[in-house]
Motif scaffolding. Structure first.
Motif, PDB file in Angstrom:
ATOM      1  N   SER A 194     -14.675  81.183   8.292  1.00  0.00           N
ATOM      2  CA  SER A 194     -14.369  79.756   8.154  1.00  0.00           C
ATOM      3  C   SER A 194     -12.871  79.471   8.130  1.00  0.00           C
ATOM      4  O   SER A 194     -12.448  78.332   8.328  1.00  0.00           O
ATOM      5  CB  SER A 194     -15.008  79.212   6.876  1.00  0.00           C
ATOM      6  N   GLU A 195     -12.047  80.483   7.928  1.00  0.00           N
ATOM      7  CA  GLU A 195     -10.596  80.293   7.929  1.00  0.00           C
ATOM      8  C   GLU A 195     -10.008  80.255   9.338  1.00  0.00           C
ATOM      9  O   GLU A 195      -8.956  79.678   9.551  1.00  0.00           O
ATOM     10  CB  GLU A 195      -9.912  81.413   7.132  1.00  0.00           C
ATOM     11  N   CYS A 196     -10.692  80.867  10.306  1.00  0.00           N
ATOM     12  CA  CYS A 196     -10.129  80.941  11.649  1.00  0.00           C
ATOM     13  C   CYS A 196     -11.019  80.313  12.728  1.00  0.00           C
ATOM     14  O   CYS A 196     -10.597  80.205  13.865  1.00  0.00           O
ATOM     15  CB  CYS A 196      -9.820  82.395  12.018  1.00  0.00           C
ATOM     16  N   HIS A 197     -12.232  79.898  12.389  1.00  0.00           N
ATOM     17  CA  HIS A 197     -13.121  79.301  13.389  1.00  0.00           C
ATOM     18  C   HIS A 197     -12.642  77.891  13.726  1.00  0.00           C
ATOM     19  O   HIS A 197     -12.334  77.109  12.835  1.00  0.00           O
ATOM     20  CB  HIS A 197     -14.559  79.256  12.877  1.00  0.00           C
ATOM     21  N   PRO A 198     -12.557  77.539  15.009  1.00  0.00           N
ATOM     22  CA  PRO A 198     -12.031  76.224  15.412  1.00  0.00           C
ATOM     23  C   PRO A 198     -12.811  75.041  14.831  1.00  0.00           C
ATOM     24  O   PRO A 198     -12.239  73.994  14.575  1.00  0.00           O
ATOM     25  CB  PRO A 198     -12.162  76.234  16.939  1.00  0.00           C
ATOM     26  N   PHE A 199     -14.093  75.178  14.572  1.00  0.00           N
ATOM     27  CA  PHE A 199     -14.874  74.079  14.006  1.00  0.00           C
ATOM     28  C   PHE A 199     -14.375  73.713  12.612  1.00  0.00           C
ATOM     29  O   PHE A 199     -14.282  72.547  12.257  1.00  0.00           O
ATOM     30  CB  PHE A 199     -16.359  74.454  13.937  1.00  0.00           C
ATOM     31  N   TYR A 200     -14.027  74.705  11.805  1.00  0.00           N
ATOM     32  CA  TYR A 200     -13.576  74.465  10.442  1.00  0.00           C
ATOM     33  C   TYR A 200     -12.089  74.150  10.354  1.00  0.00           C
ATOM     34  O   TYR A 200     -11.656  73.447   9.457  1.00  0.00           O
ATOM     35  CB  TYR A 200     -13.890  75.676   9.560  1.00  0.00           C
ATOM     36  N   THR A 201     -11.288  74.669  11.272  1.00  0.00           N
ATOM     37  CA  THR A 201      -9.848  74.444  11.209  1.00  0.00           C
ATOM     38  C   THR A 201      -9.433  73.145  11.883  1.00  0.00           C
ATOM     39  O   THR A 201      -8.353  72.637  11.627  1.00  0.00           O
ATOM     40  CB  THR A 201      -9.085  75.602  11.882  1.00  0.00           C
ATOM     41  N   GLY A 202     -10.272  72.608  12.770  1.00  0.00           N
ATOM     42  CA  GLY A 202      -9.939  71.370  13.473  1.00  0.00           C
ATOM     43  C   GLY A 202      -8.977  71.586  14.619  1.00  0.00           C
ATOM     44  O   GLY A 202      -8.420  70.646  15.162  1.00  0.00           O
ATOM     45  N   LYS A 203      -8.761  72.810  15.029  1.00  0.00           N
ATOM     46  CA  LYS A 203      -7.831  73.130  16.106  1.00  0.00           C
ATOM     47  C   LYS A 203      -8.596  73.621  17.329  1.00  0.00           C
ATOM     48  O   LYS A 203      -8.367  74.710  17.834  1.00  0.00           O
ATOM     49  CB  LYS A 203      -6.839  74.194  15.651  1.00  0.00           C
ATOM     50  N   GLN A 204      -9.523  72.792  17.790  1.00  0.00           N
ATOM     51  CA  GLN A 204     -10.308  73.181  18.957  1.00  0.00           C
ATOM     52  C   GLN A 204      -9.488  73.016  20.216  1.00  0.00           C
ATOM     53  O   GLN A 204      -8.690  72.100  20.334  1.00  0.00           O
ATOM     54  CB  GLN A 204     -11.583  72.357  19.041  1.00  0.00           C
ATOM     55  N   LYS A 205      -9.711  73.904  21.161  1.00  0.00           N
ATOM     56  CA  LYS A 205      -8.999  73.873  22.423  1.00  0.00           C
ATOM     57  C   LYS A 205      -9.996  73.669  23.552  1.00  0.00           C
ATOM     58  O   LYS A 205     -11.065  74.261  23.556  1.00  0.00           O
ATOM     59  CB  LYS A 205      -8.263  75.198  22.665  1.00  0.00           C
ATOM     60  N   VAL A 206      -9.644  72.834  24.500  1.00  0.00           N
ATOM     61  CA  VAL A 206     -10.447  72.677  25.698  1.00  0.00           C
ATOM     62  C   VAL A 206      -9.814  73.552  26.770  1.00  0.00           C
ATOM     63  O   VAL A 206      -8.677  73.338  27.165  1.00  0.00           O
ATOM     64  CB  VAL A 206     -10.499  71.205  26.157  1.00  0.00           C
ATOM     65  N   VAL A 207     -10.533  74.550  27.206  1.00  0.00           N
ATOM     66  CA  VAL A 207     -10.020  75.473  28.202  1.00  0.00           C
ATOM     67  C   VAL A 207     -10.485  75.007  29.576  1.00  0.00           C
ATOM     68  O   VAL A 207     -11.671  74.937  29.849  1.00  0.00           O
ATOM     69  CB  VAL A 207     -10.511  76.908  27.919  1.00  0.00           C
ATOM     70  N   ASP A 208      -9.541  74.666  30.419  1.00  0.00           N
ATOM     71  CA  ASP A 208      -9.850  74.215  31.768  1.00  0.00           C
ATOM     72  C   ASP A 208      -9.494  75.353  32.717  1.00  0.00           C
ATOM     73  O   ASP A 208      -8.365  75.467  33.184  1.00  0.00           O
ATOM     74  CB  ASP A 208      -9.065  72.949  32.103  1.00  0.00           C
TER      75      ASP A 208
END
Length: 70
Positions: free
Chosen positions: A39-53
């Motif tokens: 939960s400390e590094c998963h993008p869902f919990y950190t709010g730092k999701q990246k869209v990879v194009d």
């Protein structure tokens, strides 16, 4: 309740690839457990999701189906 049939409930140290470690309870026979995402590094919990194009797929999709959008 029958005695001697239940697994032993002990402390388990969980270590993540990011370096985060915490202790929880488990019936696993191990003393430690390694996970890749917590939960400390998963993008869902950190709010730092990246869209990879990759290879412009989003632009290609918009170009192909953009005329149908309102």
């Amino acid at each position: 309740m029958k005695s001697g049939i239940h697994p032993e409930y002990t402390d388990l140290k969980v270590t993540c690839s990011c370096g985060n470690a915490f202790v929880t309870k488990s019936t696993m026979s191990k003393e430690s457990f390694h996970v890749e995402v917590c939960s400390e590094c998963h993008p869902f919990y950190t709010g730092k999701q990246k869209v990879v194009d990759t290879a412009g797929r989003i632009d290609k999709f918009k170009q192909k189906f953009g005329k149908f959008a309102r």
